[in-house]
Design a protein around this motif. Structure first.
Motif, PDB file in Angstrom:
ATOM      1  N   ILE A  99      12.984  10.108  -9.880  1.00 28.05           N
ATOM      2  CA  ILE A  99      13.777   9.031  -9.273  1.00 28.05           C
ATOM      3  C   ILE A  99      12.860   8.040  -8.564  1.00 28.05           C
ATOM      4  CG2 ILE A  99      15.490   8.492  -7.496  1.00 28.05           C
ATOM      5  CD1 ILE A  99      16.836  11.167  -8.153  1.00 28.05           C
ATOM      6  N   GLU A 100      11.924   8.568  -7.741  1.00 26.18           N
ATOM      7  CA  GLU A 100      11.038   7.690  -6.978  1.00 26.18           C
ATOM      8  C   GLU A 100      10.103   6.915  -7.895  1.00 26.18           C
ATOM      9  OE1 GLU A 100       9.117  10.199  -4.148  1.00 26.18           O
ATOM     10  OE2 GLU A 100      10.749  10.024  -2.689  1.00 26.18           O
ATOM     11  N   ALA A 101       9.688   7.537  -8.989  1.00 32.05           N
ATOM     12  CA  ALA A 101       8.778   6.865  -9.916  1.00 32.05           C
ATOM     13  C   ALA A 101       9.524   5.962 -10.885  1.00 32.05           C
ATOM     14  CB  ALA A 101       7.964   7.900 -10.690  1.00 32.05           C
ATOM     15  N   GLY A 102      10.859   5.933 -10.784  1.00 33.75           N
ATOM     16  CA  GLY A 102      11.659   5.104 -11.678  1.00 33.75           C
ATOM     17  C   GLY A 102      11.744   5.652 -13.080  1.00 33.75           C
ATOM     18  N   PRO A 139      31.869   4.193  -8.833  1.00 31.22           N
ATOM     19  CA  PRO A 139      32.709   3.343  -9.686  1.00 31.22           C
ATOM     20  C   PRO A 139      33.248   4.134 -10.872  1.00 31.22           C
ATOM     21  CG  PRO A 139      30.647   2.241  -9.138  1.00 31.22           C
ATOM     22  CD  PRO A 139      30.508   3.645  -8.693  1.00 31.22           C
ATOM     23  N   VAL A 140      34.468   3.870 -11.239  1.00 34.39           N
ATOM     24  CA  VAL A 140      35.032   4.520 -12.427  1.00 34.39           C
ATOM     25  C   VAL A 140      34.165   4.183 -13.632  1.00 34.39           C
ATOM     26  CG1 VAL A 140      37.012   4.572 -13.988  1.00 34.39           C
ATOM     27  CG2 VAL A 140      37.375   4.561 -11.512  1.00 34.39           C
ATOM     28  N   GLU A 141      33.713   2.956 -13.709  1.00 35.78           N
ATOM     29  CA  GLU A 141      32.844   2.552 -14.803  1.00 35.78           C
ATOM     30  C   GLU A 141      31.528   2.022 -14.227  1.00 35.78           C
ATOM     31  OE1 GLU A 141      34.490  -0.020 -17.666  1.00 35.78           O
ATOM     32  OE2 GLU A 141      36.299   1.173 -18.004  1.00 35.78           O
ATOM     33  N   ALA A 142      30.487   2.803 -14.389  1.00 31.19           N
ATOM     34  CA  ALA A 142      29.154   2.361 -13.979  1.00 31.19           C
ATOM     35  C   ALA A 142      28.589   1.501 -15.100  1.00 31.19           C
ATOM     36  CB  ALA A 142      28.260   3.565 -13.699  1.00 31.19           C
ATOM     37  N   GLN A 143      28.546   0.169 -14.905  1.00 35.64           N
ATOM     38  CA  GLN A 143      28.164  -0.745 -15.975  1.00 35.64           C
ATOM     39  C   GLN A 143      26.676  -0.636 -16.315  1.00 35.64           C
ATOM     40  OE1 GLN A 143      30.355  -2.404 -17.715  1.00 35.64           O
ATOM     41  NE2 GLN A 143      32.042  -1.711 -16.413  1.00 35.64           N
ATOM     42  N   GLU A 144      25.861  -0.465 -15.270  1.00 37.88           N
ATOM     43  CA  GLU A 144      24.429  -0.337 -15.497  1.00 37.88           C
ATOM     44  C   GLU A 144      23.830   0.469 -14.363  1.00 37.88           C
ATOM     45  OE1 GLU A 144      23.008  -4.502 -13.370  1.00 37.88           O
ATOM     46  OE2 GLU A 144      23.121  -4.389 -15.547  1.00 37.88           O
ATOM     47  N   GLN A 145      22.649   0.971 -14.610  1.00 43.09           N
ATOM     48  CA  GLN A 145      22.015   1.818 -13.604  1.00 43.09           C
ATOM     49  C   GLN A 145      21.546   0.979 -12.432  1.00 43.09           C
ATOM     50  OE1 GLN A 145      19.366   4.962 -14.923  1.00 43.09           O
ATOM     51  NE2 GLN A 145      17.821   4.301 -13.444  1.00 43.09           N
ATOM     52  N   ALA A 146      22.007   1.328 -11.224  1.00 39.35           N
ATOM     53  CA  ALA A 146      21.574   0.624 -10.014  1.00 39.35           C
ATOM     54  C   ALA A 146      20.324   1.276  -9.467  1.00 39.35           C
ATOM     55  CB  ALA A 146      22.686   0.653  -8.970  1.00 39.35           C
ATOM     56  N   LYS A 147      19.439   0.447  -8.880  1.00 42.18           N
ATOM     57  CA  LYS A 147      18.230   0.978  -8.254  1.00 42.18           C
ATOM     58  C   LYS A 147      18.574   1.492  -6.872  1.00 42.18           C
ATOM     59  CE  LYS A 147      13.525  -0.215  -6.890  1.00 42.18           C
ATOM     60  NZ  LYS A 147      12.521  -1.296  -6.790  1.00 42.18           N
ATOM     61  N   PRO A 148      18.313   2.773  -6.579  1.00 42.76           N
ATOM     62  CA  PRO A 148      18.663   3.294  -5.252  1.00 42.76           C
ATOM     63  C   PRO A 148      17.825   2.631  -4.179  1.00 42.76           C
ATOM     64  CG  PRO A 148      17.310   4.885  -6.439  1.00 42.76           C
ATOM     65  CD  PRO A 148      17.636   3.793  -7.411  1.00 42.76           C
ATOM     66  N   PRO A 149      18.407   2.337  -3.009  1.00 39.27           N
ATOM     67  CA  PRO A 149      17.630   1.718  -1.922  1.00 39.27           C
ATOM     68  C   PRO A 149      16.574   2.676  -1.420  1.00 39.27           C
ATOM     69  CG  PRO A 149      19.794   2.378  -1.127  1.00 39.27           C
ATOM     70  CD  PRO A 149      19.811   2.598  -2.601  1.00 39.27           C
ATOM     71  N   SER A 150      15.445   2.094  -0.928  1.00 37.66           N
ATOM     72  CA  SER A 150      14.379   2.940  -0.380  1.00 37.66           C
ATOM     73  C   SER A 150      14.845   3.581   0.893  1.00 37.66           C
ATOM     74  CB  SER A 150      13.126   2.096  -0.118  1.00 37.66           C
ATOM     75  OG  SER A 150      13.417   1.064   0.787  1.00 37.66           O
ATOM     76  N   THR A 151      14.368   4.762   1.155  1.00 39.38           N
ATOM     77  CA  THR A 151      14.757   5.492   2.359  1.00 39.38           C
ATOM     78  C   THR A 151      13.553   5.792   3.197  1.00 39.38           C
ATOM     79  OG1 THR A 151      14.581   7.562   1.139  1.00 39.38           O
ATOM     80  CG2 THR A 151      16.743   6.526   1.245  1.00 39.38           C
ATOM     81  N   GLN A 201       0.823  -1.212   0.000  1.00 43.31           N
ATOM     82  CA  GLN A 201       0.000   0.000   0.000  1.00 43.31           C
ATOM     83  C   GLN A 201       0.858   1.264   0.000  1.00 43.31           C
ATOM     84  OE1 GLN A 201      -2.882  -0.071   3.185  1.00 43.31           O
ATOM     85  NE2 GLN A 201      -3.546  -2.156   2.722  1.00 43.31           N
ATOM     86  N   LEU A 202       1.930   1.240   0.831  1.00 47.47           N
ATOM     87  CA  LEU A 202       2.818   2.407   0.888  1.00 47.47           C
ATOM     88  C   LEU A 202       3.538   2.616  -0.439  1.00 47.47           C
ATOM     89  CD1 LEU A 202       4.345   1.967   4.461  1.00 47.47           C
ATOM     90  CD2 LEU A 202       2.769   3.752   3.711  1.00 47.47           C
ATOM     91  N   ALA A 203       3.985   1.504  -1.050  1.00 52.98           N
ATOM     92  CA  ALA A 203       4.669   1.624  -2.337  1.00 52.98           C
ATOM     93  C   ALA A 203       3.744   2.194  -3.397  1.00 52.98           C
ATOM     94  CB  ALA A 203       5.192   0.249  -2.767  1.00 52.98           C
ATOM     95  N   GLU A 204       2.491   1.725  -3.357  1.00 49.85           N
ATOM     96  CA  GLU A 204       1.519   2.233  -4.320  1.00 49.85           C
ATOM     97  C   GLU A 204       1.236   3.714  -4.071  1.00 49.85           C
ATOM     98  OE1 GLU A 204      -3.045   1.233  -5.831  1.00 49.85           O
ATOM     99  OE2 GLU A 204      -1.998  -0.091  -4.421  1.00 49.85           O
ATOM    100  N   ALA A 205       1.086   4.073  -2.787  1.00 51.23           N
ATOM    101  CA  ALA A 205       0.847   5.490  -2.459  1.00 51.23           C
ATOM    102  C   ALA A 205       2.037   6.350  -2.857  1.00 51.23           C
ATOM    103  CB  ALA A 205       0.570   5.631  -0.972  1.00 51.23           C
TER     104      ALA A 205
END
Length: 604
Positions: free
Chosen positions: A435-438, A592-604, A363-367
């Motif tokens: 960012i939050e909506a991806g 990282p000197v080379e960011a290979q792919e976009q990482a998903k930021p952890p929820s805060t 529910q929180l994620a949806e909100a």
């Protein structure tokens, strides 16, 4: 003549004393041998009891003997000598303890040795069926007492009428005492073994449960199976409340036909079953014999134990353990099943709470998704008219529509300044919402970290000059080319350096850049007022600022550091601060000197 008679009497007396002395010596030697055998077979109870009855017969010149342990009003045969199998079967079927009509009954009443010199001449003896089958005339019975409680009878029989002597009775009492010690040692050893086995098995069960914390069915199945195995039972069933009914949640030991029967049986409480009585009374119900307790014995139930599953005083289910023969559960077995019931409640509660948390999280994620989408849409809607306002303000200030007065010029500058501040806030909210909506995607490409530092320092140099601050850049030579989103990394560094200049009134701001172990290391150090530990803990949260008068005076949206943290984490990096109040602050960034792919930021 008289002298000869005295001599003869004296010789007879000496011979009698010698005979008694030899008899006593033989008894002592035989008793010592018996005790030696007993001591060597301390925990082999049957061997000890067999040795006792055989020795009693031999040393007391008897024909038959038995040693019968007693539990409640029931006699069981521990050891016999000289009695036929038919006689033993008779006593197993009847074995009366009440009244004085039998020798064992009198021993049970008097708690003392009982001798019947001639059962056929004794006015109280009545069990002639046993006397005829056992073929005895003189009986001796000695009680086995443990702390005053009768736990058995040691009996001797002679086929002819010949009473036992006091010394023989005393010897049998000694053997009875040894039997008590042997029985007690075996009981304690069995209890210890049972306790250790239950503790070990319980630990194994709890280990399985801990590894299946959120697999409720696996936990309940394990508890049902373990309750049967550890309590010497045949079947078990766990029922959970579902509204007004109690369907089966887990079973063990039931045939397919029985399982189908149990699914339909006793879904509502009634006192005609172990389950129903446990549910109604809300406590542990122990039924050693269901027929004696007028309990239904459907599906071959002859004894059972029901333990309620309680949460906050409310019964949410029942764990029932079943035997196919009438036999009481021990105290330790009851305690073990109660422990299993508690574990079942904990498992059920854990899963319930976990499901609630999962539901709340969804529910929180949806909100949060809706909130981010709303903010993104609103930011777009606000930014369009605001850009128009700023555009027209610049045109008016540039005299496109005629030269404005001096007073109008000052107002236009204020409008432009506040408008740009508001536009910056809207852009920050838009970035955070994306960012939050991806929706914010990094544009990964090759870049130079030296160029990023140089661009930022060039942009903020006028601000540092206005405040008479020294702005220094210390960049290591031969830094490798990086791969990442150069524009977003510049945005992060610009925010950090801009904040450092804004909050520092004297001294310097130093930007450092280096590379180690495949990562760029950036730091921004200032000589400002510093940040307290309390404020550091919330510094990277949305709309949070250090709570002091300096911050309020300097202003800001409270979003810059939160956005910077998300951008760095999307690169797979980390950002943090080290600060001491009154000694300035240093913000650190590793990417990282080379960011290979976009990482998903952890929820805060």
């Amino acid at each position: 003549m008289q002298f000869d008679r005295l001599k003869l009497d004296l010789e007879e007396k000496v011979e009698r004393l010698s005979r008694e002395l030899e008899e006593a010596r033989q008894q002592q030697a035989a008793t010592a041998d018996v005790l030696k055998v007993i001591s060597r077979s301390t925990f082999d109870l049957k061997k000890v009891l067999d040795t006792l009855v055989q020795s009693a017969v031999r040393l007391c010149d008897a024909n038959k003997a038995y040693l019968a342990p007693i539990e409640g009003t029931t006699i069981s045969w521990g050891a016999t000598y000289g009695f036929s199998l038919e006689y033993q079967e008779l006593l197993k079927r009847h074995a009366p303890l009440a009244g004085r009509g039998t020798m064992s009954g009198r021993v049970a009443l008097e708690r003392a040795p009982v001798q019947i010199s001639d059962v056929l001449a004794d006015p109280e003896f009545t069990w002639f069926e046993a006397q005829k089958l056992g073929n005895y005339r003189t009986l001796l019975g000695v009680p086995l007492l443990r702390e005053g409680i009768l736990i058995g009878v040691l009996g001797l029989a002679r086929e002819m009428v010949r009473p036992f002597t006091d010394k023989q009775i005393e010897l049998v009492q000694t053997f009875a005492d040894q039997a008590v010690i042997a029985i007690e040692n075996t009981r304690l050893l069995n209890e210890l073994r049972e306790s250790l086995q239950q503790q070990t098995a319980t630990a194994d069960v709890l280990k399985v449960i801990s590894h299946s914390t959120f697999d409720l069915q696996s936990v309940l199945d394990t508890l049902a199976e373990s309750a049967v195995r550890l309590c010497e039972s045949d079947r078990s069933v766990i029922r959970r409340r579902d509204g007004d009914t109690y369907p089966v949640a887990a079973t063990y030991g039931f045939s397919p036909e029985q399982r189908g029967f149990r699914e339909q049986y006793l879904k509502t409480p009634n006192t005609g079953s172990i389950f129903g009585r446990t549910l109604v009374e809300g406590r542990t119900v122990h039924i050693p014999d269901v027929e004696a307790a007028h309990i239904s014995n459907v599906a071959g139930v002859r004894a059972g134990l029901g333990v309620p599953l309680k949460r906050e005083g409310n019964v949410i289910g029942v764990l029932t353990v079943i035997r196919s023969e009438p036999r009481a559960f021990t105290k330790k077995q009851i305690e073990l099943v109660e422990t299993f019931a508690d574990q079942a409640v904990i498992a059920i509660e854990n899963v319930r709470l976990f499901d609630e948390i999962q539901d709340k999280s969804r529910q929180l994620a949806e909100a949060s998704q809706h909130k981010s989408q709303f903010l993104a849409n609103m930011s777009h809607e606000l930014r369009t008219p605001l850009n128009a306002i700023l555009g027209y303000t610049e045109l008016i200030a540039d005299s496109v529509y005629g030269a404005p007065s001096e007073k109008m010029g000052a107002v236009l500058k204020r409008i432009e300044s506040n408008g740009k501040h508001l536009l910056g806030l809207i852009n920050a909210v838009l970035d955070l919402s994306k960012i939050e909506a991806g929706q914010l995607v990094l544009d990964l490409a090759d870049y130079s970290i030296e160029d990023v530092v140089q661009t930022v320092c060039t942009a903020v140099e006028p601000l540092a000059t206005d405040k008479k601050l020294a702005l220094k850049a210390e960049v290591s030579t031969d830094l490798p080319r990086g791969r990442g989103d150069e524009r977003r990394l510049t945005q992060v560094l610009l925010n950090l350096v801009g904040n450092a200049i804004k909050f520092t009134d004297a001294g310097e701001v130093v930007v450092e850049a280096s590379a180690t172990n495949g990562a760029f290391n950036l730091s921004v150090r200032d000589t400002g007022p510093g940040i307290s530990p309390t404020d550091q803990a919330k510094l990277f949260q949305e709309f949070q600022q250090a709570d002091n008068s300096i911050t309020r005076k300097k202003g800001g949206t409270g979003l810059g550091l939160a956005i910077s943290k998300r951008i760095i984490e999307m690169h797979g990096g980390r950002i943090w601060v080290e600060s001491v109040v009154g000694q300035g602050s240093t913000f650190f960034v590793t990417v990282p000197v080379e960011a290979q792919e976009q990482a998903k930021p952890p929820s805060t």
